[in-house]
Design an enzyme around this catalytic site. Sequence first.
Site, PDB file in Angstrom:
ATOM      1  N   ALA A  70       0.875  -1.173   0.000  1.00  0.00           N
ATOM      2  CA  ALA A  70       0.000   0.000   0.000  1.00  0.00           C
ATOM      3  C   ALA A  70       0.912   1.223   0.000  1.00  0.00           C
ATOM      4  O   ALA A  70       0.861   2.062   0.888  1.00  0.00           O
ATOM      5  CB  ALA A  70      -0.912  -0.005   1.212  1.00  0.00           C
ATOM      6  N   GLY A  72       0.892   3.599  -2.130  1.00  0.00           N
ATOM      7  CA  GLY A  72       0.052   4.781  -2.335  1.00  0.00           C
ATOM      8  C   GLY A  72       0.683   5.787  -3.276  1.00  0.00           C
ATOM      9  O   GLY A  72       0.586   7.004  -3.070  1.00  0.00           O
ATOM     10  N   ASN A 128      -2.151   4.092 -15.652  1.00  0.00           N
ATOM     11  CA  ASN A 128      -2.637   3.273 -14.542  1.00  0.00           C
ATOM     12  C   ASN A 128      -3.986   3.775 -14.066  1.00  0.00           C
ATOM     13  O   ASN A 128      -4.070   4.774 -13.366  1.00  0.00           O
ATOM     14  CB  ASN A 128      -1.604   3.322 -13.406  1.00  0.00           C
ATOM     15  CG  ASN A 128      -2.082   2.623 -12.148  1.00  0.00           C
ATOM     16  OD1 ASN A 128      -2.986   1.792 -12.200  1.00  0.00           O
ATOM     17  ND2 ASN A 128      -1.470   2.956 -11.031  1.00  0.00           N
ATOM     18  N   CYS A 131      -4.796   1.631  -9.672  1.00  0.00           N
ATOM     19  CA  CYS A 131      -4.164   1.529  -8.363  1.00  0.00           C
ATOM     20  C   CYS A 131      -5.221   1.468  -7.267  1.00  0.00           C
ATOM     21  O   CYS A 131      -6.017   2.389  -7.111  1.00  0.00           O
ATOM     22  CB  CYS A 131      -3.236   2.707  -8.100  1.00  0.00           C
ATOM     23  SG  CYS A 131      -2.366   2.496  -6.552  1.00  0.00           S
ATOM     24  N   GLY A 244       1.650 -10.166 -13.561  1.00  0.00           N
ATOM     25  CA  GLY A 244       1.032 -10.695 -12.353  1.00  0.00           C
ATOM     26  C   GLY A 244       1.707 -12.008 -12.000  1.00  0.00           C
ATOM     27  O   GLY A 244       1.418 -13.045 -12.586  1.00  0.00           O
TER      28      GLY A 244
HETATM   29  C1  FMN Z   1       5.611  -2.276  -4.317  1.00  0.00           C
HETATM   30  C2  FMN Z   1       4.749  -2.166  -5.553  1.00  0.00           C
HETATM   31  C3  FMN Z   1       4.461  -0.914  -6.081  1.00  0.00           C
HETATM   32  C4  FMN Z   1       3.676  -0.790  -7.216  1.00  0.00           C
HETATM   33  N1  FMN Z   1       3.443   0.449  -7.741  1.00  0.00           N
HETATM   34  C5  FMN Z   1       2.746   0.568  -8.917  1.00  0.00           C
HETATM   35  C6  FMN Z   1       2.582   1.840  -9.559  1.00  0.00           C
HETATM   36  O1  FMN Z   1       3.078   2.867  -9.078  1.00  0.00           O
HETATM   37  N2  FMN Z   1       1.870   1.901 -10.708  1.00  0.00           N
HETATM   38  C7  FMN Z   1       1.323   0.780 -11.295  1.00  0.00           C
HETATM   39  O2  FMN Z   1       0.709   0.875 -12.350  1.00  0.00           O
HETATM   40  N3  FMN Z   1       1.480  -0.442 -10.718  1.00  0.00           N
HETATM   41  C8  FMN Z   1       2.179  -0.570  -9.549  1.00  0.00           C
HETATM   42  N4  FMN Z   1       2.358  -1.819  -8.982  1.00  0.00           N
HETATM   43  C9  FMN Z   1       1.742  -3.001  -9.631  1.00  0.00           C
HETATM   44  C10 FMN Z   1       2.741  -3.734 -10.520  1.00  0.00           C
HETATM   45  O3  FMN Z   1       3.226  -2.907 -11.546  1.00  0.00           O
HETATM   46  C11 FMN Z   1       2.106  -4.992 -11.113  1.00  0.00           C
HETATM   47  O4  FMN Z   1       1.002  -4.613 -11.913  1.00  0.00           O
HETATM   48  C12 FMN Z   1       1.607  -5.967 -10.070  1.00  0.00           C
HETATM   49  O5  FMN Z   1       2.458  -5.963  -8.962  1.00  0.00           O
HETATM   50  C13 FMN Z   1       1.482  -7.400 -10.591  1.00  0.00           C
HETATM   51  O6  FMN Z   1       2.739  -7.936 -10.972  1.00  0.00           O
HETATM   52  P1  FMN Z   1       3.656  -8.862 -10.019  1.00  0.00           P
HETATM   53  O7  FMN Z   1       2.776  -9.926  -9.447  1.00  0.00           O
HETATM   54  O8  FMN Z   1       4.723  -9.380 -10.915  1.00  0.00           O
HETATM   55  O9  FMN Z   1       4.176  -7.977  -8.952  1.00  0.00           O
HETATM   56  C14 FMN Z   1       3.143  -1.963  -7.836  1.00  0.00           C
HETATM   57  C15 FMN Z   1       3.435  -3.220  -7.304  1.00  0.00           C
HETATM   58  C16 FMN Z   1       4.241  -3.342  -6.183  1.00  0.00           C
HETATM   59  C17 FMN Z   1       4.542  -4.705  -5.649  1.00  0.00           C
END
Ligand code: FMN
Lengths: 305, 264
Positions: A70, A72, A128, A131, A244
Site C-alpha cells: 500500500a 500509495g 494506470n 491503483c 502478475g
Molecule cells: C511495491 C509495488 C508498487 C507498485 N506500484 C505501482 C505503480 O506505481 N503503478 C502501477 O501501475 N502499478 C504498480 N504496482 C503493480 C505492478 O506494476 C504490477 O502490476 C503488479 O504488482 C502485478 O505484478 P507482479 O505480481 O509481478 O508484482 C506496484 C506493485 C508493487 C509490488
Amino acid sequence: MVNTKVALSGLVLDNPVIPASGTFGYGHEFAELYDINILGSFSFKGTTREPRFGNEPPRIAETASGMLNAVGLQNPGIDRVIGEELPKLRKVFHKPVVANISGFSVDEYAQCCERIDKEEQVGLIEVNISCPNVHRGGMSFGTSPESAAQVTKAVKAVTKKPVYMKLSPNVTDIAAIAKACEEAGADGISLINTLMGMRIDLKKRAPVIKNVTGGLSGPAVFPVALRMVWQVYEAVKIPIIGMGGVTTAEDVIEMMLAGATAVEVGAANLVDPFASKKIVEELPYVMERLHIENLTDIIGGAHNG
Amino acid sequence: MVDTVFEIAANREIAKNTYEMVLSGETGDIRPGQFVNLKLEGFYLRRPISVCDYGEDSLTLIYKVVGRGTRYMSGLCKGAKIDALIGLGNGYDTSVSGGRPLLIGGGAGVPPMYALAKKLISEGKNPAVILGFNTKDEVFYEEEFRALGLDTYVTTTDGSYGIRGFVTDAMDMLPLRGDPTSPLPLPAGAGRAERKSYSYFYTCGPEPMLRAVYDKSVTSGQFSFEERMGCGFGACMGCTCRTKYGHKRICKDGPVLVKEEIVW
Ligand SMILES: Cc1cc2nc3c(=O)[nH]c(=O)nc-3n(C[C@H](O)[C@H](O)[C@H](O)COP(=O)(O)O)c2cc1C
Ligand SMILES: Cc1cc2nc3c(=O)[nH]c(=O)nc-3n(C[C@H](O)[C@H](O)[C@H](O)COP(=O)(O)OP(=O)(O)OC[C@H]3O[C@@H](n4cnc5c(N)ncnc54)[C@H](O)[C@@H]3O)c2cc1C
Ligand code: FES
C-alpha cells in the site's frame, strides 16, 4: 539462434521482459547491479502531477507466495521526473522507457500525458487506472467501462505516443473494460495491477498495513492474471502487456500463450534484484527447449481457432 | 549491495528465544549499522537482520524468534546454505563520535552495537555501552562487550539482573566528565553544562526506547530504525518515513538517521 524480439504498437523490443511499475523505481537501484539495457524496456514508478508521500507505514505485508503493498503512489511528481529522473536515466538506459502515469482526475491524466509526450526517451505511455491504494481516484476509473473510456479519450487527445491502459483486476468483467478502452482509441492493454487484500497482525489484533488494505502481487496471483489476459485477448485486437506473478522465463511464455505480446515482471524484482536479468538470460534456452524460433509466433498460441 | 550464498557455520540459542548465527562466505564491504536481507525457503519476502559482527569471510547475526520466519531460522543447521543480500543501508557514521561515544542497545537492537563498538575501538575511541533487556533470561553479549574492554551497563525492566529499569536510567548513572571514574578529563574552566558523560551516542532498539533516548540525550547522536520492507534496497518505496530533510527510505537512506532530522 532464436528470435526474442516483439513489437508493441510499432515499438520494437529486443525481448518481451519489462520490469513492472513500482518495482523498479526509476531504474537506478538496478543499474548499479547490472546493465539494464539487456531488458526489453522497463516501466517507471507510477507518476502523478503533484509529488506524493504516499500512505502512512507500514505499507508492506507478506502473504503465501506473494506480498501486499500500500505504497500509495509515492513519487516526486511529473516535473521532477522530467527534470531530474529522465536525464539521470539517459546515462544508464539507452532504450525507450515505459512511462507509467496515474491521476486523480481526467484532467490530471491528460496534463501528465501531455507533458510526457514531449519526452523522446518515452516509448510508450502506460496509464494506470487501477491503483487500489488511493481513496479518491485510481480505483474508480478502472472499475467502470465508461470512466476507463473517458480517461483513454482524454489521454489519446494529447499524445502521439502509444497509450496502453493498465487495468485493475478488482472488477467483475475485465473484458468489458478492455473493450471500452479499445473503442476509445487505446493502442494496447496492460494487466493486471494488484488484487485488493489484507492481513491482520494476531498479536496487535489490527491490520498489518496502516491503510488496512493493500494490493496483492507475486506468484499467488499468476493464475488469476493469466486468466484475465486470456479473456482480454479474446475480447480485443490491440496488443496486451501481461503481468502478475511472473517469476521465470516459463511464466513469460505462458503469459504469451494466453495472449500477451510483452510481459512485465513486478514483485519478483524485489525479492531477487536479479530476477529480470535471469529471465532475459533464460528465455532463449527455454525457447529452444520448447522449439520456439520466433517469440511472436506464440502470442495467443493457446487459443484454438 | 552484494548477493551472496553463505554456509551456516553455527546457529545456537544464546538467550531466551535469541539465537546467534555465524555465516561463512565472502562479505565484501560492510559497515556497522548495515543489515543483510535473508532469503528463507518457503517465505516470499526476505528477512532483514542487522550485522552484529563481520570479518573477511564471516558474518555474525543475532536474531530473536518473533514469528514464523525467525522460528524457521532457528531450526537451520550447520552446513545449510542461505542466500543473503548484504551491505544494505547506510550504517553508522563513526567519524563524528568524539572520544567517548555512548552505545545504547535494547533487546534485538543490541547486535549492531557490537560491530560498531569494534569499529570505534579500532579508531582509537573509548566507547561505553548500555544494554537493555526485559528480564535476566534475555540478556546476551554482556561478556563479549566486556571482553572488548568497554564500560558495560546492563539494565532489565524487571530488575532481575543488572540495573533495574530502562536504558535511560543507566544513562543517568554514567560518570560525568571530570569524575574520577570517567575517562573524559574536564577542560580547565569548564562549566557544569560541559560535564557530559559522553561525547556522542548511537542507539538501536524498539521505537519507544529510541524516543526515550531521544528525549534524555544531551548530545547529538544516531538512531537505527525498523520498518516493514518489500525489497530492502531502495526499489519499492515500501519503507518510506518522513524526516526534517524530506522523505527517506529506511532501507537505503537509513536505517540510521541523525537526531536532528527525526520526526516522531
Ligand atoms: C511495491 C509495488 C508498487 C507498485 N506500484 C505501482 C505503480 O506505481 N503503478 C502501477 O501501475 N502499478 C504498480 N504496482 C503493480 C505492478 O506494476 C504490477 O502490476 C503488479 O504488482 C502485478 O505484478 P507482479 O505480481 O509481478 O508484482 C506496484 C506493485 C508493487 C509490488
Ligand atoms: C534494518 C532492520 C534490522 C533488523 N535487525 C534485527 C536484528 O539484528 N535482530 C533481530 O532479532 N531482529 C532484527 N530486525 C527485525 C526482524 O527483521 C524481524 O524480527 C523479522 O523480520 C521477523 O520475521 P518473522 O517471520 O519471524 O515475523 P513475522 O511477524 O511472521 O513476519 C511477517 C513479515 O513482517 C516482517 N516483520 C516483522 N517484524 C518486523 C520488524 N520488526 N521489522 C521489519 N520487518 C518485520 C517480516 O520481515 C515479514 O515480512 C531488524 C529489522 C530491520 C528492518
Ligand atoms: S523496502 Fe523497498 S524501498 Fe525500502
